[in-house]
Design a protein around this motif. Structure first.
Motif, PDB file in Angstrom:
ATOM      1  N   VAL A  25     150.129  46.916 -73.992  1.00 50.20           N
ATOM      2  CA  VAL A  25     149.188  47.308 -72.941  1.00 50.20           C
ATOM      3  C   VAL A  25     147.789  47.459 -73.520  1.00 50.20           C
ATOM      4  O   VAL A  25     147.597  48.078 -74.566  1.00 50.20           O
ATOM      5  CB  VAL A  25     149.624  48.624 -72.268  1.00 50.20           C
ATOM      6  CG1 VAL A  25     148.513  49.176 -71.402  1.00 50.20           C
ATOM      7  CG2 VAL A  25     150.865  48.394 -71.431  1.00 50.20           C
ATOM      8  N   ARG A  26     146.805  46.901 -72.825  1.00 50.90           N
ATOM      9  CA  ARG A  26     145.418  46.995 -73.261  1.00 50.90           C
ATOM     10  C   ARG A  26     144.671  47.890 -72.277  1.00 50.90           C
ATOM     11  O   ARG A  26     144.612  47.600 -71.083  1.00 50.90           O
ATOM     12  CB  ARG A  26     144.777  45.606 -73.305  1.00 50.90           C
ATOM     13  CG  ARG A  26     145.563  44.591 -74.116  1.00 50.90           C
ATOM     14  CD  ARG A  26     144.817  43.272 -74.166  1.00 50.90           C
ATOM     15  NE  ARG A  26     145.582  42.275 -74.876  1.00 50.90           N
ATOM     16  CZ  ARG A  26     146.361  41.385 -74.280  1.00 50.90           C
ATOM     17  NH1 ARG A  26     146.450  41.366 -72.984  1.00 50.90           N
ATOM     18  NH2 ARG A  26     147.024  40.496 -74.982  1.00 50.90           N
ATOM     19  N   GLU A  27     144.107  48.964 -72.771  1.00 52.53           N
ATOM     20  CA  GLU A  27     143.368  49.880 -71.906  1.00 52.53           C
ATOM     21  C   GLU A  27     142.051  49.273 -71.455  1.00 52.53           C
ATOM     22  O   GLU A  27     141.530  49.593 -70.405  1.00 52.53           O
ATOM     23  CB  GLU A  27     143.105  51.196 -72.654  1.00 52.53           C
ATOM     24  CG  GLU A  27     144.371  51.960 -73.010  1.00 52.53           C
ATOM     25  CD  GLU A  27     145.138  52.398 -71.775  1.00 52.53           C
ATOM     26  OE1 GLU A  27     144.533  52.508 -70.695  1.00 52.53           O
ATOM     27  OE2 GLU A  27     146.349  52.626 -71.886  1.00 52.53           O
ATOM     28  N   ALA A  28     141.481  48.373 -72.256  1.00 54.79           N
ATOM     29  CA  ALA A  28     140.199  47.751 -71.917  1.00 54.79           C
ATOM     30  C   ALA A  28     140.264  46.266 -72.263  1.00 54.79           C
ATOM     31  O   ALA A  28     141.254  45.788 -72.802  1.00 54.79           O
ATOM     32  CB  ALA A  28     139.064  48.426 -72.676  1.00 54.79           C
ATOM     33  N   GLU A  29     139.219  45.559 -71.932  1.00 52.24           N
ATOM     34  CA  GLU A  29     139.142  44.146 -72.248  1.00 52.24           C
ATOM     35  C   GLU A  29     139.282  43.947 -73.758  1.00 52.24           C
ATOM     36  O   GLU A  29     138.588  44.581 -74.543  1.00 52.24           O
ATOM     37  CB  GLU A  29     137.798  43.572 -71.782  1.00 52.24           C
ATOM     38  CG  GLU A  29     137.725  42.058 -71.838  1.00 52.24           C
ATOM     39  CD  GLU A  29     138.580  41.412 -70.766  1.00 52.24           C
ATOM     40  OE1 GLU A  29     138.820  40.205 -70.881  1.00 52.24           O
ATOM     41  OE2 GLU A  29     138.993  42.110 -69.835  1.00 52.24           O
ATOM     42  N   PRO A  30     140.233  43.103 -74.205  1.00 53.60           N
ATOM     43  CA  PRO A  30     140.461  42.958 -75.639  1.00 53.60           C
ATOM     44  C   PRO A  30     139.268  42.314 -76.344  1.00 53.60           C
ATOM     45  O   PRO A  30     138.599  41.449 -75.807  1.00 53.60           O
ATOM     46  CB  PRO A  30     141.692  42.030 -75.696  1.00 53.60           C
ATOM     47  CG  PRO A  30     141.671  41.281 -74.411  1.00 53.60           C
ATOM     48  CD  PRO A  30     141.093  42.215 -73.400  1.00 53.60           C
ATOM     49  N   THR A  31     139.002  42.790 -77.554  1.00 53.69           N
ATOM     50  CA  THR A  31     137.931  42.207 -78.361  1.00 53.69           C
ATOM     51  C   THR A  31     138.582  41.415 -79.484  1.00 53.69           C
ATOM     52  O   THR A  31     138.967  41.964 -80.506  1.00 53.69           O
ATOM     53  CB  THR A  31     137.042  43.314 -78.942  1.00 53.69           C
ATOM     54  OG1 THR A  31     137.872  44.229 -79.683  1.00 53.69           O
ATOM     55  CG2 THR A  31     136.330  44.083 -77.833  1.00 53.69           C
ATOM     56  N   GLN A  98     150.519  44.793 -69.377  1.00 56.89           N
ATOM     57  CA  GLN A  98     149.732  45.590 -68.429  1.00 56.89           C
ATOM     58  C   GLN A  98     150.690  46.430 -67.604  1.00 56.89           C
ATOM     59  O   GLN A  98     151.779  45.971 -67.253  1.00 56.89           O
ATOM     60  CB  GLN A  98     148.913  44.667 -67.537  1.00 56.89           C
ATOM     61  CG  GLN A  98     147.947  45.368 -66.597  1.00 56.89           C
ATOM     62  CD  GLN A  98     147.009  44.395 -65.921  1.00 56.89           C
ATOM     63  OE1 GLN A  98     146.312  43.625 -66.588  1.00 56.89           O
ATOM     64  NE2 GLN A  98     146.973  44.399 -64.607  1.00 56.89           N
ATOM     65  N   ARG A  99     150.287  47.655 -67.294  1.00 58.45           N
ATOM     66  CA  ARG A  99     151.181  48.553 -66.561  1.00 58.45           C
ATOM     67  C   ARG A  99     151.349  48.090 -65.118  1.00 58.45           C
ATOM     68  O   ARG A  99     150.362  47.947 -64.393  1.00 58.45           O
ATOM     69  CB  ARG A  99     150.641  49.980 -66.590  1.00 58.45           C
ATOM     70  CG  ARG A  99     151.628  50.997 -66.052  1.00 58.45           C
ATOM     71  CD  ARG A  99     151.110  52.412 -66.227  1.00 58.45           C
ATOM     72  NE  ARG A  99     152.098  53.377 -65.779  1.00 58.45           N
ATOM     73  CZ  ARG A  99     153.117  53.811 -66.495  1.00 58.45           C
ATOM     74  NH1 ARG A  99     153.270  53.366 -67.721  1.00 58.45           N
ATOM     75  NH2 ARG A  99     153.973  54.685 -66.020  1.00 58.45           N
ATOM     76  N   PRO A 100     152.589  47.872 -64.663  1.00 62.20           N
ATOM     77  CA  PRO A 100     152.824  47.423 -63.283  1.00 62.20           C
ATOM     78  C   PRO A 100     152.570  48.518 -62.254  1.00 62.20           C
ATOM     79  O   PRO A 100     152.380  49.685 -62.580  1.00 62.20           O
ATOM     80  CB  PRO A 100     154.311  47.020 -63.288  1.00 62.20           C
ATOM     81  CG  PRO A 100     154.697  46.923 -64.726  1.00 62.20           C
ATOM     82  CD  PRO A 100     153.824  47.900 -65.447  1.00 62.20           C
ATOM     83  N   VAL A 101     152.590  48.087 -60.999  1.00 61.93           N
ATOM     84  CA  VAL A 101     152.480  48.994 -59.858  1.00 61.93           C
ATOM     85  C   VAL A 101     153.771  48.873 -59.047  1.00 61.93           C
ATOM     86  O   VAL A 101     154.257  47.763 -58.798  1.00 61.93           O
ATOM     87  CB  VAL A 101     151.272  48.631 -58.972  1.00 61.93           C
ATOM     88  CG1 VAL A 101     151.249  49.486 -57.710  1.00 61.93           C
ATOM     89  CG2 VAL A 101     149.970  48.800 -59.746  1.00 61.93           C
ATOM     90  N   VAL A 102     154.338  49.997 -58.655  1.00 61.23           N
ATOM     91  CA  VAL A 102     155.552  49.985 -57.843  1.00 61.23           C
ATOM     92  C   VAL A 102     155.192  49.635 -56.400  1.00 61.23           C
ATOM     93  O   VAL A 102     154.265  50.208 -55.821  1.00 61.23           O
ATOM     94  CB  VAL A 102     156.264  51.347 -57.893  1.00 61.23           C
ATOM     95  CG1 VAL A 102     157.448  51.381 -56.931  1.00 61.23           C
ATOM     96  CG2 VAL A 102     156.729  51.651 -59.305  1.00 61.23           C
ATOM     97  N   THR A 103     155.911  48.670 -55.821  1.00 64.56           N
ATOM     98  CA  THR A 103     155.681  48.290 -54.429  1.00 64.56           C
ATOM     99  C   THR A 103     156.691  48.996 -53.526  1.00 64.56           C
ATOM    100  O   THR A 103     157.818  49.270 -53.925  1.00 64.56           O
ATOM    101  CB  THR A 103     155.810  46.767 -54.255  1.00 64.56           C
ATOM    102  OG1 THR A 103     157.095  46.323 -54.731  1.00 64.56           O
ATOM    103  CG2 THR A 103     154.729  46.043 -55.046  1.00 64.56           C
ATOM    104  N   ARG A 104     156.252  49.266 -52.291  1.00 66.29           N
ATOM    105  CA  ARG A 104     157.072  50.024 -51.357  1.00 66.29           C
ATOM    106  C   ARG A 104     157.244  49.263 -50.045  1.00 66.29           C
ATOM    107  O   ARG A 104     156.418  48.413 -49.701  1.00 66.29           O
ATOM    108  CB  ARG A 104     156.436  51.398 -51.075  1.00 66.29           C
ATOM    109  CG  ARG A 104     156.305  52.273 -52.315  1.00 66.29           C
ATOM    110  CD  ARG A 104     155.532  53.546 -52.023  1.00 66.29           C
ATOM    111  NE  ARG A 104     155.399  54.401 -53.200  1.00 66.29           N
ATOM    112  CZ  ARG A 104     156.279  55.326 -53.549  1.00 66.29           C
ATOM    113  NH1 ARG A 104     157.339  55.549 -52.779  1.00 66.29           N
ATOM    114  NH2 ARG A 104     156.098  56.050 -54.629  1.00 66.29           N
TER     115      ARG A 104
END
Length: 214
Positions: A25-31, A98-104
């Motif tokens: 997981v990247r918290e920001a744009e990778p350098t 990247q951290r996913p989002v749970v769909t409902r």
């Protein structure tokens, strides 16, 4: 609501979600100085000149490009087996970095014992560097690992330049550990482009290396 000791009103506890820490997981744009995605380099070197010649674009900003990629895992079985959703959440995070989002569920369906708001899947939206990194793995690693692979459908466009690819088993991605899955889910990959017509989007993806069936 009763007040807590000292007169303060207790705050409502937020939903915790899944406490996974994905290694990529990247918290920001990778350098990554000096590194250029092979697929992005191919877009610059081959796709742009080929598309400009084929469709006679006058303005370079009108040349089609990939804008984002949306990955979605839908799990109707998660109603009865919540563990499947947790496993798919972890797998999707490991694949994309990247951290996913749970769909409902958007509405209730009595026949499927589905209530509005129930968790039924996970999704991720990729842009910029993460998007090109995923395209690298999809085109160069994952699709060639598909059993009896004969190419993808050239017709799965929506009329607005977006392409949807259905993957039956996510085991084609090397980041997936089958021993951690109770069931092997499929996944939808929607590639959104800036093309205004399907023919332009099809040409873009073909030049990027998408293996369309003949």
């Amino acid at each position: 609501m009763a007040k807590a000791q000292g007169g303060a009103t207790p705050k409502k506890k937020q939903e915790a979600g899944y406490a996974f820490k994905f290694p990529q997981v990247r918290e920001a744009e990778p350098t990554r100085e000096g590194y250029v995605s092979p697929t992005y380099q191919r877009y610059i070197d081959e796709c742009v000149p080929a598309l400009k010649e084929a469709f006679n674009y006058k303005n370079p900003h009108t040349i089609p490009r990939v804008e984002k990629i949306v990955l979605n895992i839908g799990l109707g079985e998660a109603i009865k087996q919540p563990k499947l959703l947790e496993q798919s959440f972890e797998v999707l995070g490991n694949i994309t970095g990247q951290r996913p989002v749970v769909t409902r569920a958007k509405k209730s369906i009595a026949g499927f014992k589905l209530r509005e708001g129930m968790k039924i899947g996970a999704m991720v939206t990729l842009r910029r560097a993460q998007m090109w990194d995923f395209l690298d793995r999809l085109l160069l690693v994952a699709l060639p690992r598909t059993r009896d692979f004969r190419g993808v459908s050239p017709k799965a466009f929506d009329g607005r330049g977006n392409y949807t690819l259905g993957i039956k088993e996510i085991l084609i991605f090397p980041e997936v550990d089958i021993e951690k899955l109770n069931a092997v889910p499929g996944m939808n990959v929607c590639i959104h482009t800036s093309a205004r017509k399907d023919d332009e989007a099809r040409a873009l993806l073909k030049h990027l290396g998408m293996p369309f069936r003949k």
